[in-house]
Design an enzyme around this catalytic site. Sequence first.
Site, PDB file in Angstrom:
ATOM      1  N   LYS A  32     -21.911   7.328   4.109  1.00  0.00           N
ATOM      2  CA  LYS A  32     -21.562   6.296   5.084  1.00  0.00           C
ATOM      3  C   LYS A  32     -22.638   6.253   6.154  1.00  0.00           C
ATOM      4  CE  LYS A  32     -18.283   6.733   8.405  1.00  0.00           C
ATOM      5  NZ  LYS A  32     -18.855   6.204   9.640  1.00  0.00           N
ATOM      6  N   ASP A  59     -20.865   1.168   7.751  1.00  0.00           N
ATOM      7  CA  ASP A  59     -19.702   1.166   8.650  1.00  0.00           C
ATOM      8  C   ASP A  59     -20.106   0.634  10.024  1.00  0.00           C
ATOM      9  OD1 ASP A  59     -17.302   1.810   9.938  1.00  0.00           O
ATOM     10  OD2 ASP A  59     -17.814   3.928  10.144  1.00  0.00           O
ATOM     11  N   LYS A  61     -18.333  -1.992  11.523  1.00  0.00           N
ATOM     12  CA  LYS A  61     -17.092  -2.434  12.187  1.00  0.00           C
ATOM     13  C   LYS A  61     -17.280  -3.705  13.012  1.00  0.00           C
ATOM     14  CE  LYS A  61     -15.152   2.249  12.787  1.00  0.00           C
ATOM     15  NZ  LYS A  61     -16.282   3.166  12.568  1.00  0.00           N
ATOM     16  N   ASP A  64     -16.185 -10.020  16.270  1.00  0.00           N
ATOM     17  CA  ASP A  64     -16.760 -11.042  17.156  1.00  0.00           C
ATOM     18  C   ASP A  64     -16.147 -12.380  16.736  1.00  0.00           C
ATOM     19  OD1 ASP A  64     -18.527 -12.501  18.884  1.00  0.00           O
ATOM     20  OD2 ASP A  64     -20.024 -10.937  18.656  1.00  0.00           O
ATOM     21  N   THR A 119      -8.695   6.123  13.647  1.00  0.00           N
ATOM     22  CA  THR A 119      -7.950   7.381  13.482  1.00  0.00           C
ATOM     23  C   THR A 119      -7.992   8.237  14.752  1.00  0.00           C
ATOM     24  OG1 THR A 119      -9.908   8.098  12.282  1.00  0.00           O
ATOM     25  CG2 THR A 119      -7.964   7.611  10.986  1.00  0.00           C
TER      26      THR A 119
HETATM   27  O1  C5P Z   1     -16.747  13.687  11.826  1.00  0.00           O
HETATM   28  P1  C5P Z   1     -15.551  12.934  11.311  1.00  0.00           P
HETATM   29  O2  C5P Z   1     -15.048  13.457   9.965  1.00  0.00           O
HETATM   30  O3  C5P Z   1     -14.458  12.788  12.335  1.00  0.00           O
HETATM   31  O4  C5P Z   1     -16.138  11.488  10.996  1.00  0.00           O
HETATM   32  C1  C5P Z   1     -15.314  10.385  10.645  1.00  0.00           C
HETATM   33  C2  C5P Z   1     -16.173   9.167  10.490  1.00  0.00           C
HETATM   34  O5  C5P Z   1     -15.327   8.061  10.136  1.00  0.00           O
HETATM   35  C3  C5P Z   1     -16.941   8.761  11.744  1.00  0.00           C
HETATM   36  O6  C5P Z   1     -18.183   8.228  11.302  1.00  0.00           O
HETATM   37  C4  C5P Z   1     -16.087   7.653  12.352  1.00  0.00           C
HETATM   38  O7  C5P Z   1     -16.853   6.682  13.026  1.00  0.00           O
HETATM   39  C5  C5P Z   1     -15.451   7.025  11.108  1.00  0.00           C
HETATM   40  N1  C5P Z   1     -14.185   6.336  11.301  1.00  0.00           N
HETATM   41  C6  C5P Z   1     -13.065   6.972  11.806  1.00  0.00           C
HETATM   42  N2  C5P Z   1     -11.884   6.285  11.955  1.00  0.00           N
HETATM   43  C7  C5P Z   1     -11.796   5.003  11.598  1.00  0.00           C
HETATM   44  C8  C5P Z   1     -12.939   4.346  11.088  1.00  0.00           C
HETATM   45  C9  C5P Z   1     -14.118   5.060  10.945  1.00  0.00           C
HETATM   46  O8  C5P Z   1     -13.116   8.158  12.096  1.00  0.00           O
HETATM   47  N3  C5P Z   1     -10.636   4.367  11.681  1.00  0.00           N
END
Ligand code: C5P
Length: 237
Positions: A32, A59, A61, A64, A119
Amino acid sequence: MAKDVIVACDFDSAEKTFAFLDRFGDEKPFVKIGMELFYAEGPDMVRRIKARGHKIFLDLKLHDIPNTVKKAMAVLSRLDVDICNLHAAGTTAMMRAAVEGLTRPDGTRPLLIAVTQLTSTDEESMRRDLLIERPMAEVVAHYAATAKAAGLDGVVCSPLEAGAVHAACGRDFLTVTPGVRFADGDAGDQKRVTTPERARQLGSDYIVVGRPITAAADPAAAWRRCVREFITGGNQT
Ligand code: C5P
């Protein structure tokens, strides 16, 4: 449905990213590329990682007005990534415009998924900051149904909501789930977390894992452990 582990390459330079990917040898995890790396190195980074044989979830996101998102998606579709995303909060009109923009002249396009609630957001912050009073699973399932109606392929959500999303949108609607931690690891800023094995049991199609792999002493071993726990449910080391 092909289940896989997607490694979040949250680095601020090409140098650090390639040093990290080199540690996987001939293995080519699905990666990602998020805002940090994309803003640091630009679209060429996507081409360079693709050229090394990785599948890519870009990713960024997007969120706009519909016309801006449509045009941005048209540009991103030229990068030949496997998955792109946007925020479902941008509404149905924005999501429909995104699908149109992403679709290439030959009719193909990367998978497009919508972020439901991050999350890092929990029900309390949703109520306090966003004035959303409904339970998290209901909010996520509603955003997922909206994304499906707009023509998207799936959503980003917590593994804890994967079941509600599949119940609302069908088994083929993808659930891509960050917020994954090993049973013996730190949650960090993530609030809705599960282990890879639990994510599998809850029906996640892809798990997105960052720090448990990027910050591990042996990232390739951590990735293999994650794949083993998520794909086969084994948690032996
Ligand atoms: O380090 P970690 O496992 O927390 O990384 C999770 C990744 O997923 C990060 O790049 C974060 O930006 C992404 N993400 C997230 N929650 C979301 C969408 C994307 O944690 N809902």
